[in-house]
Design a protein around this motif. Structure first.
Motif, PDB file in Angstrom:
ATOM      1  N   PHE A  41       0.952  -0.931   0.294  1.00  0.00           N
ATOM      2  CA  PHE A  41      -0.155  -0.023  -0.116  1.00  0.00           C
ATOM      3  C   PHE A  41       0.877   1.191  -0.103  1.00  0.00           C
ATOM      4  CE2 PHE A  41      -2.087   3.371   2.476  1.00  0.00           C
ATOM      5  CZ  PHE A  41      -3.227   3.603   1.739  1.00  0.00           C
ATOM      6  N   LEU A  42       1.883   1.184   0.781  1.00  0.00           N
ATOM      7  CA  LEU A  42       2.644   2.511   0.825  1.00  0.00           C
ATOM      8  C   LEU A  42       3.528   2.771  -0.159  1.00  0.00           C
ATOM      9  CD1 LEU A  42       3.974   2.227   4.836  1.00  0.00           C
ATOM     10  CD2 LEU A  42       1.989   3.522   3.685  1.00  0.00           C
ATOM     11  N   THR A  46       2.822   1.741  -3.232  1.00  0.00           N
ATOM     12  CA  THR A  46       1.879   2.118  -4.536  1.00  0.00           C
ATOM     13  C   THR A  46       1.395   3.514  -4.215  1.00  0.00           C
ATOM     14  OG1 THR A  46       0.872  -0.107  -4.234  1.00  0.00           O
ATOM     15  CG2 THR A  46      -0.260   1.560  -5.283  1.00  0.00           C
ATOM     16  N   GLU A  47       1.429   4.308  -3.045  1.00  0.00           N
ATOM     17  CA  GLU A  47       1.137   5.448  -2.777  1.00  0.00           C
ATOM     18  C   GLU A  47       2.581   6.364  -2.805  1.00  0.00           C
ATOM     19  OE1 GLU A  47      -1.616   6.955  -2.277  1.00  0.00           O
ATOM     20  OE2 GLU A  47      -2.893   4.918  -2.382  1.00  0.00           O
ATOM     21  N   GLY A  48       3.593   5.667  -3.212  1.00  0.00           N
ATOM     22  CA  GLY A  48       4.755   6.614  -3.663  1.00  0.00           C
ATOM     23  C   GLY A  48       5.774   6.639  -2.433  1.00  0.00           C
ATOM     24  N   LYS A  78       6.837  13.460  -0.444  1.00  0.00           N
ATOM     25  CA  LYS A  78       5.729  13.947   0.058  1.00  0.00           C
ATOM     26  C   LYS A  78       5.927  14.749   1.479  1.00  0.00           C
ATOM     27  CE  LYS A  78       3.042  10.206  -1.959  1.00  0.00           C
ATOM     28  NZ  LYS A  78       2.389  11.050  -3.182  1.00  0.00           N
ATOM     29  N   LEU A 124      -1.017   8.864   5.105  1.00  0.00           N
ATOM     30  CA  LEU A 124      -0.477   7.494   4.479  1.00  0.00           C
ATOM     31  C   LEU A 124      -0.462   6.291   5.511  1.00  0.00           C
ATOM     32  CD1 LEU A 124       0.902   8.601   1.211  1.00  0.00           C
ATOM     33  CD2 LEU A 124      -1.252   7.824   1.345  1.00  0.00           C
ATOM     34  N   GLU A 137      -3.579   5.671   7.284  1.00  0.00           N
ATOM     35  CA  GLU A 137      -4.703   5.137   6.515  1.00  0.00           C
ATOM     36  C   GLU A 137      -4.414   3.521   6.250  1.00  0.00           C
ATOM     37  OE1 GLU A 137      -6.546   5.508   1.925  1.00  0.00           O
ATOM     38  OE2 GLU A 137      -5.351   6.988   2.669  1.00  0.00           O
ATOM     39  N   ALA A 138      -3.028   3.156   6.304  1.00  0.00           N
ATOM     40  CA  ALA A 138      -2.361   2.013   6.079  1.00  0.00           C
ATOM     41  C   ALA A 138      -2.764   1.058   7.374  1.00  0.00           C
ATOM     42  CB  ALA A 138      -1.173   1.642   5.837  1.00  0.00           C
TER      43      ALA A 138
END
Length: 837
Positions: free
Chosen positions: A512-513, A515-517, A552, A560, A563-564
């Motif tokens: 997830f992390l 994928t979020e960059g 970021k 993020l 959220e994960a």
């Protein structure tokens, strides 16, 4: 000659008399109820019927008749409806809730009703768990029509004395895949040549569901929505009799139970079930099939040892599961050694067995109901005789894996309690036999050849550390998964976040992390650090998210990370300094950034679809990571440089020299190839890697012992490894073992790939223990000569890259939570593995 005459009948026209081929004896029929032929516009057997039409027809029956109602109990992966048609007399329908409560009193050991003959018997006619074994769903339509529309006294008697649940298609996704194929290639006139395309589906065929799982192995494991929906329904109704209709090779005839005797020396299923009841019902089936001239066999093959079949799970719920196997036409008509076998012929045998099941159940309803009552009472009495009063289990380091195991227990209505940090399952409960199934292991068997697995102690699937207990402190009963995993909310940091990699869901967080960059690193050594929640020690593989090194802003990084955590419920910690209290610091060269995997997998003809589906399912449903599925027919044109990881599962591979060089060159560039099972054997045999298989010592002077020809199948069969659970020793410092806290873990083996330990002293990640056997049958020869000297998992250097060689099945049937991590580490950490020369 009789068989040929019967087969010749099948080429009648689609008039009423043609459909009378199936149900002539049950006239008269209510003219207000549409027949399948009237509704569909073609006679049953002329085409393969799509699942949506099957559902639509049964829905129509429920609309026009007081005898039927329809209920949706779930949806498939592809969104198709799973439905149950309930058929009984109008009076029974009116009183169905009351009848259900009366019925359930017989499965409650605390109750003691004796009105065995007063309550209608509950029958589940279940069809088409294998999608390309389609005759049974067509028979389901005929059976439903007969029970709803016939006014024959025999049928009316059944309706008064039974509640019949018709599950027309257990595997709609697979059925429609096959239906499309069969109808697409149907000729006019029909083509019976076995080599015709109609009789030879393309990979992966229609047997399996969307993710290529065999749903007839999923009753115990409950991985797929089809099975979970059915299990939830099952434990609401507890039918007395359940059918399981299949097809087999076209050159065979018809099989019904009794099966082979159970394999365990101490089977948990009552002998009365697989001896007395099966023989009782077998007499009914033989007479019915004799009356229409059909040939059949019993007892020779198939065993009900594994409790996850549609024909064996009911046996562990006080019911009688019944297996039927029909020689398949594999289309609409096919030539065999016995003449032509046609689709209508196969349907008629299944239809005949359906109605006969109802007949046998109704005529023995008092006995069947008393048997079910005694079954659950004997569960308690058997439990009381055992010194083991329960099983304690848990893992403080991996609560999400524990949660997944608890979910499996609750799905089967097993009572679970939580007296403290651990969980307890008492043996003194109605589902005692299911408790045995989850925890008990065996090493002695009366047989040596199994139709499927001989080991299924589900606790081992989850690498669950458990122990039998002789005294109980039950604590609070667990009735829901809610709040079982409650990590403290991660606090905000402007320095770094650390994610506990011991948790099963940590890999999903990593994906997830990435994928979020975000840049995420892995710790290749343990350390202890001061977090905002206090001092905390982290194991190999702990994930580090540096805040200042991200592209970021700090607020977005925190958002993020939070959220994960909310999505996957994994322990996470904020730190304000990279200086550790013990071990490496966060800026150490042993904390390495992880490259996001760009993964592909080969699929297509020759590839074992089950294993490919297990990989696809794992990544789709738990990691939420895409994997490119490359058909072998396209491999020559595929640009492998788009990927850094390639998975090849078991199968038969015949790569050209150019294709082989393409794989080797790609790996040599620094990429990771993951092989499983026979793909590992391929990599060794083709010398892609400098590893070897375990070689048997052969004595060229030994005299060959002469043996009876008739014993060959049994003697050779016992050397197969159908499915056993073994113990391996892990190198816990190896990246593939990151996330494990115990060097000894159970693994699943269902092949005869014997991989010799690597001559490189750093390359063998997992080797079978000195005493490796946990559960299941393995011959003495395989155990001593092949297994004990072998390795389960090796990483072999090829140029600048590596091949991760799994001898065993790390993702078996979507259930091996305990070894999933080994495979996932190969994908996410593979390119970090350096193999010293």
């Amino acid at each position: 000659m009789l068989k040929k005459l019967l087969l010749g009948v099948l080429f009648l026209s689609t008039s009423l008399s043609a459909q009378d081929y199936f149900f002539k004896k049950f006239h008269p029929f209510d003219s207000q109820i549409p027949s399948p032929e009237t509704y569909l516009g073609y006679g049953i057997g002329e085409h393969h019927t799509r699942h949506d039409l099957i559902v639509a027809y049964l829905t129509k029956l429920a609309e026009v008749s007081e005898r039927a109602t329809i209920h949706e109990y779930g949806k498939t992966h592809e969104g198709r409806k799973l439905v149950m048609l309930t058929v009984t007399s109008p009076k029974n329908h009116t009183d169905l809730d009351a009848l259900k409560q009366q019925h359930l009193r017989f499965v409650d050991p605390s109750q003691n009703p004796s009105n065995y003959d007063d309550v209608p018997i509950f029958i589940n006619l279940a069809y088409n768990v294998h999608g390309n074994e389609p005759s049974s769903s067509e028979a389901a339509l005929l059976t439903a029509y007969t029970l709803v529309a016939s006014n024959n006294p025999e049928i009316l008697n059944y309706l008064d004395n039974a509640v019949i649940f018709i599950d027309p298609t257990i595997n709609p996704d697979g059925r429609d895949r096959h239906t499309q194929w069969a109808n697409t290639y149907q000729g006019n006139p029909l083509v019976g040549d076995p080599q015709d395309a109609e009789h030879n589906e393309y990979w992966p065929r229609g047997r399996t569901n969307h993710y290529w799982f065999d749903l007839n192995r999923d009753w115990l494991l409950g991985i797929n929505p089809e099975s979970r929906g059915k299990l939830t329904w099952y434990h609401q109704w507890y039918p007395n009799v359940v059918t399981d209709f299949h097809e087999m090779g076209s050159q065979s005839s018809y099989f019904f139970e009794p099966m082979k005797d159970n394999g365990s020396l101490n089977p948990i299923m009552p002998k009365e079930n697989y001896i007395d009841l099966n023989n009782l019902f077998g007499d009914y089936f033989s007479k019915a099939l004799d009356s229409i001239g059909s040939f059949y066999f019993t007892k020779e093959v198939f065993d009900g040892t594994y409790p996850g079949y549609g024909s064996s799970y009911p046996d562990l719920q006080g019911g009688l599961g019944l297996l039927f196997e029909q020689a398949s036409s594999r289309g609409h008509k096919q030539e065999t050694a016995f003449g032509e076998i046609t689709f209508p012929f196969t349907i008629r045998n299944q239809y005949t067995s359906s109605i006969t099941t109802v007949k046998a159940a109704v005529e023995n309803k008092a006995m069947m109901r008393k048997y079910q009552q005694n079954f659950f009472k004997s569960a308690l009495s058997n439990a009381s005789k055992s010194r083991v009063k329960g099983y304690s289990f848990g893992d403080a380091h991996d609560p999400n894996r524990v949660k997944a195991f608890v979910d499996k227990l609750l799905l089967h209505e097993i009572d679970v309690y939580k007296p403290g940090d651990k969980f307890v399952v008492p043996t003194q409960q109605p589902q005692y036999r299911m408790v045995q199934t989850m925890f008990e292991t065996y090493d002695k068997y009366r047989d040596s050849v199994y139709y499927d697995a001989s080991a299924w102690s589900v606790a081992n699937f989850y690498n669950m550390k458990y122990e039998p207990v002789t005294g109980l402190n039950l604590g609070e009963k667990v009735t829901s998964l809610d709040d079982l995993v409650k990590p403290s909310a991660v606090q905000k940091s402007r320095y770094a976040y650390i994610i506990d990699y011991d948790d099963y869901n940590a890999v999903a967080v990593l994906n997830f992390l990435q994928t979020e960059g975000l840049v995420v690193s892995s710790s290749f050594k343990p350390f202890t650090v001061k977090t905002t929640s206090g001092d905390k020690s982290f194991n190999y593989g702990a994930l580090v998210v540096p805040v200042s090194l991200q592209k970021k802003e700090a607020d977005m990084v925190y958002q993020l990370v939070r959220e994960a955590q909310e999505k996957y419920q994994v322990p996470m910690f904020a730190v304000n300094s990279g200086y550790s209290l013990k071990g490496i610091d966060l800026g150490s060269r042993y904390v390495e950034p992880i490259t996001k995997p760009k993964a592909a997998m080969l699929i297509g003809h020759g590839v074992r679809s089950y294993e490919a589906g297990e990989v696809w399912h794992l990544l789709d449903t738990r990691v939420h990571m895409p994997i490119t599925k490359i058909p072998l027919r396209n491999f020559g044109q595929t640009n492998l440089d788009k990927y850094n990881t390639l998975v090849i599962v078991s199968g038969s591979y015949d790569f050209s020299e150019k294709q082989f060089d393409k794989i080797k060159d790609w790996v040599s560039k620094g990429n990771t190839l993951v092989t499983i099972g026979t793909a590992t054997k391929w990599a060794v045999d083709k010398k892609l890697v400098k590893e070897k298989l375990t070689e048997e010592e052969k004595d060229s002077t030994a005299t060959v012992e002469r043996k009876p020809y008739v014993d060959a199948p049994e003697n050779l069969g016992k050397e197969r490894v159908g499915g056993i659970i073994l113990k391996v020793d892990l190198d816990m410092t190896h990246p593939l073992a990151f996330g494990y806290r115990d060097a000894s873990i159970p693994i699943y083996k269902n092949n005869t790939v014997w991989l010799a330990p690597s001559k490189n002293e750093y390359a063998t990640v997992a080797k079978y223990s000195k005493s490796p056997h946990i559960d299941g049958f393995i011959s003495k020869k395989n155990l001593e000569e092949n297994l004990k000297p072998s390795a389960s998992l090796i990483v072999s250097k090829v140029g600048s890259g590596r091949v991760v060689l799994f001898a065993d099945s790390p993702n078996f049937r979507g259930s091996w939570y305990g070894t999933n991590r080994l495979f996932l580490n190969a994908l996410f950490l593979g390119n970090k593995i350096e193999i010293p020369e």
